[in-house]
Design a protein around this motif. Sequence first.
Motif, PDB file in Angstrom:
ATOM      1  N   ARG A  34       0.833  -1.206   0.000  1.00 21.85           N
ATOM      2  CA  ARG A  34       0.000   0.000   0.000  1.00 21.85           C
ATOM      3  C   ARG A  34       0.871   1.260   0.000  1.00 21.85           C
ATOM      4  N   MET A  35       1.960   1.251   0.770  1.00 18.81           N
ATOM      5  CA  MET A  35       2.842   2.425   0.835  1.00 18.81           C
ATOM      6  C   MET A  35       3.528   2.659  -0.515  1.00 18.81           C
ATOM      7  N   GLU A  36       3.922   1.588  -1.194  1.00 24.72           N
ATOM      8  CA  GLU A  36       4.531   1.749  -2.529  1.00 24.72           C
ATOM      9  C   GLU A  36       3.543   2.393  -3.495  1.00 24.72           C
ATOM     10  N   GLU A  37       2.285   1.950  -3.426  1.00 25.32           N
ATOM     11  CA  GLU A  37       1.256   2.507  -4.312  1.00 25.32           C
ATOM     12  C   GLU A  37       0.999   3.969  -3.994  1.00 25.32           C
ATOM     13  N   LEU A  38       0.891   4.275  -2.689  1.00 27.81           N
ATOM     14  CA  LEU A  38       0.654   5.663  -2.274  1.00 27.81           C
ATOM     15  C   LEU A  38       1.800   6.567  -2.704  1.00 27.81           C
ATOM     16  N   ALA A  39       3.039   6.109  -2.472  1.00 28.36           N
ATOM     17  CA  ALA A  39       4.213   6.914  -2.823  1.00 28.36           C
ATOM     18  C   ALA A  39       4.225   7.201  -4.324  1.00 28.36           C
ATOM     19  N   ALA A  40       3.942   6.133  -5.102  1.00 29.40           N
ATOM     20  CA  ALA A  40       4.006   6.260  -6.562  1.00 29.40           C
ATOM     21  C   ALA A  40       2.991   7.264  -7.098  1.00 29.40           C
ATOM     22  N   GLY A  41       1.937   7.516  -6.336  1.00 29.81           N
ATOM     23  CA  GLY A  41       0.911   8.445  -6.781  1.00 29.81           C
ATOM     24  C   GLY A  41       1.178   9.890  -6.382  1.00 29.81           C
ATOM     25  N   ARG A  42       2.233  10.123  -5.638  1.00 32.66           N
ATOM     26  CA  ARG A  42       2.477  11.478  -5.111  1.00 32.66           C
ATOM     27  C   ARG A  42       3.247  12.330  -6.098  1.00 32.66           C
ATOM     28  N   GLN A  43       2.982  13.645  -6.005  1.00 31.67           N
ATOM     29  CA  GLN A  43       3.728  14.593  -6.818  1.00 31.67           C
ATOM     30  C   GLN A  43       5.205  14.541  -6.420  1.00 31.67           C
ATOM     31  N   GLY A  44       6.086  14.519  -7.423  1.00 33.29           N
ATOM     32  CA  GLY A  44       7.514  14.524  -7.147  1.00 33.29           C
ATOM     33  C   GLY A  44       8.135  13.150  -7.064  1.00 33.29           C
ATOM     34  N   PHE A  45       7.317  12.084  -7.088  1.00 33.24           N
ATOM     35  CA  PHE A  45       7.844  10.714  -7.055  1.00 33.24           C
ATOM     36  C   PHE A  45       8.474  10.370  -8.406  1.00 33.24           C
ATOM     37  N   LEU A  46       9.676   9.785  -8.364  1.00 29.61           N
ATOM     38  CA  LEU A  46      10.379   9.435  -9.605  1.00 29.61           C
ATOM     39  C   LEU A  46      10.561   7.936  -9.812  1.00 29.61           C
ATOM     40  N   GLY A  47      10.591   7.161  -8.715  1.00 28.15           N
ATOM     41  CA  GLY A  47      10.812   5.726  -8.873  1.00 28.15           C
ATOM     42  C   GLY A  47      11.125   5.076  -7.544  1.00 28.15           C
ATOM     43  N   ILE A  48      11.123   3.724  -7.545  1.00 33.21           N
ATOM     44  CA  ILE A  48      11.393   2.989  -6.311  1.00 33.21           C
ATOM     45  C   ILE A  48      12.121   1.689  -6.654  1.00 33.21           C
ATOM     46  N   GLU A  49      13.025   1.289  -5.784  1.00 36.26           N
ATOM     47  CA  GLU A  49      13.744   0.013  -5.906  1.00 36.26           C
ATOM     48  C   GLU A  49      13.789  -0.600  -4.515  1.00 36.26           C
ATOM     49  N   SER A  50      13.368  -1.838  -4.388  1.00 40.03           N
ATOM     50  CA  SER A  50      13.283  -2.449  -3.064  1.00 40.03           C
ATOM     51  C   SER A  50      13.715  -3.908  -3.147  1.00 40.03           C
ATOM     52  N   VAL A  51      14.587  -4.305  -2.224  1.00 42.32           N
ATOM     53  CA  VAL A  51      15.044  -5.700  -2.159  1.00 42.32           C
ATOM     54  C   VAL A  51      15.049  -6.139  -0.698  1.00 42.32           C
ATOM     55  N   ARG A  52      14.606  -7.359  -0.445  1.00 38.14           N
ATOM     56  CA  ARG A  52      14.700  -7.931   0.894  1.00 38.14           C
ATOM     57  C   ARG A  52      15.274  -9.332   0.786  1.00 38.14           C
ATOM     58  N   ASP A  53      16.156  -9.675   1.739  1.00 32.02           N
ATOM     59  CA  ASP A  53      16.692 -11.022   1.849  1.00 32.02           C
ATOM     60  C   ASP A  53      16.575 -11.414   3.314  1.00 32.02           C
ATOM     61  N   GLY A  54      15.538 -12.181   3.624  1.00 30.84           N
ATOM     62  CA  GLY A  54      15.307 -12.538   5.024  1.00 30.84           C
ATOM     63  C   GLY A  54      14.950 -11.298   5.821  1.00 30.84           C
ATOM     64  N   THR A  55      15.706 -11.023   6.878  1.00 34.24           N
ATOM     65  CA  THR A  55      15.369  -9.885   7.741  1.00 34.24           C
ATOM     66  C   THR A  55      15.964  -8.571   7.249  1.00 34.24           C
TER      67      THR A  55
END
Lengths: 107, 107
Positions: A34-55
């Motif tokens: 939900r936060m990724e979707e909200l962020a992507a809809g905001r003015q000034g947002f350019l992109g996102i990159e996210s990686v998780r490995d375990g904790t």
Amino acid sequence: MTWPASTPPPPYYAVIFTSLRSGIDDGYAQTAQRMEELAAGRQGFLGIESVRDGTQGITLSYWTDLEAIRAWRADLEHAEAQRLGRARWYARYSVRIARVERAYTYG
Amino acid sequence: MTWPASTPPPPYYAVIFTSLRSGIDDGYAQTAQRMEELAAGRQGFLGIESVRDGTQGITLSYWTDLEAIRAWRADLEHAEAQRLGRARWYARYSVRIARVERAYTYG
């Protein structure tokens, strides 16, 4: 989502979020999406990159300017997610606000 | 390695390396480990955070200044690893050089 994220020529800003999860999952995945979707809809947002490995996880979000970052940080739904993050989902985290000065890509 | 990395108060610099692996593993893990060790031994190095999930990876390294980053990028063994990276290990990547202006931690 393209990977790496396609961003305009610098300068722009990055929010570097490095986290250690607590092991408690209650509602985490749903809120993170939900936060990724909200962020992507905001003015000034350019992109996102996210990686998780375990904790261990890193999320990078890119923004046009500091004012866009401030406004996103203060968003009421985001503020509540940050509160839950500290109470439930994260044992530790760091946030770094950085001005991207140079960038290049390969491939 | 502490997680998140322990870094001094800003300002300092971050190298944001976002990569898409090719699927070719030949020598990758050994070289990646060697590069982390070499970087950690260089003047101006402040810390590193790296996460990979399948083909997508993010490595953040932190440095005192741009000159330290330039010198590390030009290191002969590192330059050869970069060449092999393009030839073998990475389908795509981006490098962003950013000045960390604010930072805070939780936990």
